[in-house]
Scaffold this motif. Structure first.
Motif, PDB file in Angstrom:
ATOM      1  N   THR A 145      18.143 -20.696 -27.862  1.00 19.16           N
ATOM      2  CA  THR A 145      19.117 -20.211 -26.879  1.00 19.16           C
ATOM      3  C   THR A 145      19.062 -18.692 -26.710  1.00 19.16           C
ATOM      4  O   THR A 145      19.840 -18.140 -25.929  1.00 19.16           O
ATOM      5  CB  THR A 145      20.543 -20.611 -27.298  1.00 19.16           C
ATOM      6  OG1 THR A 145      20.924 -19.887 -28.481  1.00 19.16           O
ATOM      7  CG2 THR A 145      20.631 -22.101 -27.578  1.00 19.16           C
ATOM      8  N   THR A 155      16.118 -16.766 -26.044  1.00 16.81           N
ATOM      9  CA  THR A 155      14.763 -16.387 -25.640  1.00 16.81           C
ATOM     10  C   THR A 155      14.716 -15.107 -24.821  1.00 16.81           C
ATOM     11  O   THR A 155      13.637 -14.528 -24.647  1.00 16.81           O
ATOM     12  CB  THR A 155      14.097 -17.529 -24.846  1.00 16.81           C
ATOM     13  OG1 THR A 155      14.948 -17.896 -23.746  1.00 16.81           O
ATOM     14  CG2 THR A 155      13.864 -18.734 -25.742  1.00 16.81           C
ATOM     15  N   TYR A 182      10.925 -26.682 -27.561  1.00 16.11           N
ATOM     16  CA  TYR A 182      11.685 -25.535 -27.044  1.00 16.11           C
ATOM     17  C   TYR A 182      10.779 -24.439 -26.484  1.00 16.11           C
ATOM     18  O   TYR A 182      11.275 -23.382 -26.071  1.00 16.11           O
ATOM     19  CB  TYR A 182      12.572 -24.956 -28.145  1.00 16.11           C
ATOM     20  CG  TYR A 182      13.739 -25.824 -28.530  1.00 16.11           C
ATOM     21  CD1 TYR A 182      14.730 -26.142 -27.615  1.00 16.11           C
ATOM     22  CD2 TYR A 182      13.859 -26.320 -29.834  1.00 16.11           C
ATOM     23  CE1 TYR A 182      15.816 -26.940 -27.983  1.00 16.11           C
ATOM     24  CE2 TYR A 182      14.936 -27.111 -30.214  1.00 16.11           C
ATOM     25  CZ  TYR A 182      15.905 -27.414 -29.275  1.00 16.11           C
ATOM     26  OH  TYR A 182      16.980 -28.194 -29.636  1.00 16.11           O
ATOM     27  N   ALA A 228      25.716 -23.459 -32.618  1.00 19.11           N
ATOM     28  CA  ALA A 228      26.315 -22.427 -31.763  1.00 19.11           C
ATOM     29  C   ALA A 228      26.736 -21.214 -32.579  1.00 19.11           C
ATOM     30  O   ALA A 228      26.530 -20.064 -32.163  1.00 19.11           O
ATOM     31  CB  ALA A 228      27.508 -23.001 -31.003  1.00 19.11           C
ATOM     32  N   ALA A 259      23.654 -19.307 -33.624  1.00 17.89           N
ATOM     33  CA  ALA A 259      23.083 -18.593 -32.481  1.00 17.89           C
ATOM     34  C   ALA A 259      23.858 -17.318 -32.185  1.00 17.89           C
ATOM     35  O   ALA A 259      23.262 -16.264 -31.901  1.00 17.89           O
ATOM     36  CB  ALA A 259      23.065 -19.512 -31.258  1.00 17.89           C
ATOM     37  N   GLU A 260      25.183 -17.392 -32.268  1.00 18.83           N
ATOM     38  CA  GLU A 260      25.989 -16.206 -32.001  1.00 18.83           C
ATOM     39  C   GLU A 260      25.755 -15.145 -33.071  1.00 18.83           C
ATOM     40  O   GLU A 260      25.667 -13.944 -32.771  1.00 18.83           O
ATOM     41  CB  GLU A 260      27.467 -16.583 -31.949  1.00 18.83           C
ATOM     42  CG  GLU A 260      28.410 -15.410 -31.701  1.00 18.83           C
ATOM     43  CD  GLU A 260      28.094 -14.638 -30.429  1.00 18.83           C
ATOM     44  OE1 GLU A 260      28.390 -13.418 -30.387  1.00 18.83           O
ATOM     45  OE2 GLU A 260      27.562 -15.236 -29.475  1.00 18.83           O
ATOM     46  N   ARG A 297      22.408 -13.631 -32.375  1.00 20.63           N
ATOM     47  CA  ARG A 297      22.483 -12.770 -31.197  1.00 20.63           C
ATOM     48  C   ARG A 297      23.057 -11.392 -31.558  1.00 20.63           C
ATOM     49  O   ARG A 297      22.538 -10.355 -31.137  1.00 20.63           O
ATOM     50  CB  ARG A 297      23.345 -13.421 -30.116  1.00 20.63           C
ATOM     51  CG  ARG A 297      23.460 -12.590 -28.836  1.00 20.63           C
ATOM     52  CD  ARG A 297      24.385 -13.251 -27.829  1.00 20.63           C
ATOM     53  NE  ARG A 297      23.889 -14.546 -27.401  1.00 20.63           N
ATOM     54  CZ  ARG A 297      22.972 -14.701 -26.463  1.00 20.63           C
ATOM     55  NH1 ARG A 297      22.446 -13.644 -25.849  1.00 20.63           N
ATOM     56  NH2 ARG A 297      22.581 -15.910 -26.130  1.00 20.63           N
TER      57      ARG A 297
END
Length: 325
Positions: free
Chosen positions: A170, A172, A201, A277, A280-281, A284
């Motif tokens: 998620t 990229t 992916y 999720a 991923a956060e 990020r």
């Protein structure tokens, strides 16, 4: 640990019980039991929990003739990907084996708590000897604008590589690359799942999976890394996490098992196991914020100063042996 115990005056004879544990073949199980029975009476014996947990009958026989110490990295039933039946089988077998031993060495306070609460091992029989860490120079990191993530662990379900790849898929639009270093021979299904996820992916140009590498190559990869990332569902200690701290790397991982005891809250971002999720956060934030990476790296270097050394861990191990002997 064997080398450190030797330095403390212990003569350690290593006995290879065979391959395939904790699901050994009948022939391996019989050979291992025969080897254990052949040990001269009275010698202190340490058996790794990976084998001892599925050899309760051999453990009972050993305990009748030897001071017997179990070395438990994490309960066998905590391995991810097991069916309910297999997990129950392992838990019952390990509980029976641990009931026979005279002492237990564990690698974290969390594992000690689990053995007391769920396996009936008296706290007085348990000693916590966290694995040692060797001092190393802080990782200088990448210099080309690409944020390099390093993940170290055998490709097995418990390490959560499915979660890590799904989370990174998620992100990229961010400039990252991932190196996954670890044994690819332990679980063929997990390896196939990892490779399939990377292809599905479209991450084949971003994720490299070289398998096991030499110590010098791994040291080079740590030096080039900017972030350590591992989505373990459970760790009895988390040596890879400790190694990351020793190299001064920010950590993005989970709070499964003993990981929060190893990684301080100011040295990494930890989420619930399996939380794609949330992971991923966290990724990020750390990939996209150089200042945050620097703060986490500074805290990691501070935390590394508090990690146990191998001589310290060996002294705890030796005291447990002395009490038995």
């Amino acid at each position: 640990m064997i080398a450190e115990l030797g330095d403390l005056g212990w003569q350690v004879d290593v006995l290879n019980l065979g391959e395939g544990f904790p699901w050994p073949s009948p022939a391996t199980r019989e050979t291992a039991s025969n080897q254990l029975r052949a040990i001269p009476a009275g010698r202190p014996v340490v058996v790794d929990g990976l084998a001892l947990g599925v050899l309760p009958e051999a453990a009972a026989q050993l305990a009748g003739h030897h001071p017997l110490l179990a070395l438990v990295h994490h309960p066998l039933a905590m391995e991810s990907g097991l069916s309910v039946a297999r997990a129950g089988q392992l838990r019952a077998s390990e509980r029976a084996a641990l009931a026979t031993v005279h002492g237990v060495i564990v690698t974290s306070a969390e594992t000690a708590r689990l053995l007391t609460a769920d396996y009936g091992v008296p706290a007085a029989r348990i000693a916590v000897a966290r694995p040692g860490s060797d001092p190393v120079a802080p990782a200088p990191g990448s210099q080309d604008g690409i944020v390099r993530l390093l993940s170290v662990g055998a490709v097995v379900p418990r390490k959560g590589f499915d979660v890590l790849i799904a989370a990174l898929a998620t992100l990229t639009e961010l400039p990252w690359q991932l190196m996954i270093v670890g044994d690819r021979t332990r679980d063929n299904h997990a390896v196939m799942r990892l490779d399939a996820d990377i292809a599905r992916y479209g991450l084949t140009d971003r994720v490299v999976t070289p398998g096991v590498v030499s110590p010098s190559h791994l040291a080079k990869l740590y030096a080039e890394a900017d972030i350590f990332a591992l989505a373990s569902y459970f760790e009895g200690y988390g040596m890879a996490y400790a190694e990351a701290l020793a190299h001064g790397l920010p950590v993005v991982g989970t709070n499964g098992g003993a990981i929060p005891d190893t990684v301080p809250s100011d040295a990494g971002l930890l989420v619930e196991p399996g939380d794609i999720a949330g992971l991923a956060e966290a990724l990020r934030r750390v990939i996209g914020d150089a200042a945050l990476r620097q703060r986490l790296a500074g805290a990691a270097r501070t935390a590394a100063e508090q990690l146990p050394t191998w001589p310290h861990s060996a002294a705890i191990f030796a005291r447990a042996l002395e009490r038995l002997a």
